[in-house]
Design a protein around this motif. Structure first.
Motif, PDB file in Angstrom:
ATOM      1  N   SER A   1     -17.817  12.454  97.481  1.00 49.76           N
ATOM      2  CA  SER A   1     -18.173  11.479  96.443  1.00 49.76           C
ATOM      3  C   SER A   1     -17.188  11.623  95.304  1.00 49.76           C
ATOM      4  CB  SER A   1     -19.605  11.708  95.954  1.00 49.76           C
ATOM      5  OG  SER A   1     -19.716  12.952  95.303  1.00 49.76           O
TER       6      SER A   1
ATOM      7  N   THR B   1     -17.880   3.652  88.615  1.00 47.37           N
ATOM      8  CA  THR B   1     -18.592   3.542  89.886  1.00 47.37           C
ATOM      9  C   THR B   1     -18.556   4.883  90.603  1.00 47.37           C
ATOM     10  OG1 THR B   1     -17.956   1.212  90.092  1.00 47.37           O
ATOM     11  CG2 THR B   1     -18.676   2.311  92.098  1.00 47.37           C
TER      12      THR B   1
ATOM     13  N   LYS C   1     -17.427  -1.793 101.642  1.00 50.78           N
ATOM     14  CA  LYS C   1     -18.003  -1.216 100.432  1.00 50.78           C
ATOM     15  C   LYS C   1     -19.329  -1.917 100.171  1.00 50.78           C
ATOM     16  CE  LYS C   1     -13.663   0.117  98.293  1.00 50.78           C
ATOM     17  NZ  LYS C   1     -12.758  -0.039  97.152  1.00 50.78           N
TER      18      LYS C   1
ATOM     19  N   ILE D   1     -18.996   3.713 100.986  1.00 50.85           N
ATOM     20  CA  ILE D   1     -17.833   3.223 101.724  1.00 50.85           C
ATOM     21  C   ILE D   1     -18.025   3.624 103.182  1.00 50.85           C
ATOM     22  CG2 ILE D   1     -15.329   3.288 101.991  1.00 50.85           C
ATOM     23  CD1 ILE D   1     -15.188   4.182  99.034  1.00 50.85           C
TER      24      ILE D   1
ATOM     25  N   TYR E   1     -18.573   6.479  94.118  1.00 51.45           N
ATOM     26  CA  TYR E   1     -18.318   6.125  95.502  1.00 51.45           C
ATOM     27  C   TYR E   1     -18.807   7.242  96.411  1.00 51.45           C
ATOM     28  CZ  TYR E   1     -15.426   2.308  93.814  1.00 51.45           C
ATOM     29  OH  TYR E   1     -14.991   1.167  93.201  1.00 51.45           O
TER      30      TYR E   1
ATOM     31  N   GLN F   1     -18.258   8.275 100.068  1.00 55.40           N
ATOM     32  CA  GLN F   1     -17.427   8.050 101.260  1.00 55.40           C
ATOM     33  C   GLN F   1     -18.122   8.657 102.470  1.00 55.40           C
ATOM     34  OE1 GLN F   1     -14.034   6.641 101.594  1.00 55.40           O
ATOM     35  NE2 GLN F   1     -14.816   6.696 103.684  1.00 55.40           N
TER      36      GLN F   1
END
Length: 125
Positions: free
Chosen positions: A10, A16, A87, A82, A18, A20
């Motif tokens: 992350s 934001t 996304k 993701i 994210y 992953q």
């Protein structure tokens, strides 16, 4: 058998968070946010549920990325998963996480390890 993918890292970028995931080994035609989350006490993780190609896919969020979740929990930052090249904004994650944290606090039905990790990180106990 339930399809499951693991968040491997992350990071926060441009307001934001994210999340992953590992590679999803199936073709993705469409992805939708179910706005639902459950726990996996055996693996000490939160599970966010996505609808991928009209099937539920469990996105496992392990304790290793919880610190970033805590950082954005009470902020205006978005949380985006993701999955391969897709996304997906996880619009229900913050509300669902707050609900689960309140249920987990002191509740041994979630298992000692899950309770102690959630309380230590999210509730500073």
């Amino acid at each position: 058998m339930q399809k499951r993918i693991e968040v491997t890292k992350s990071y926060i970028e441009e307001n934001t968070l994210y999340l992953q995931t590992e590679e999803f080994k199936h073709q993705i035609k469409n992805v939708q946010d179910t706005m639902q989350m459950i726990t996996d006490s055996d693996n000490v993780s939160f599970i966010y549920i996505l609808d991928v190609n009209d099937e539920f896919v469990y996105v496992s969020i392990p304790a290793s990325v919880w610190p970033n979740l805590k950082d954005v929990l009470h902020s205006e930052q978005k949380i985006v998963a993701i999955v391969n090249e897709h996304k997906i904004e996880l619009e229900g994650l913050k509300e669902e996480l707050e609900y689960l944290i309140s249920n987990i606090e002191g509740n041994t039905n979630y298992g000692e390890e899950m309770v102690s990790k959630v309380e230590a990180l999210f509730l500073d106990k």
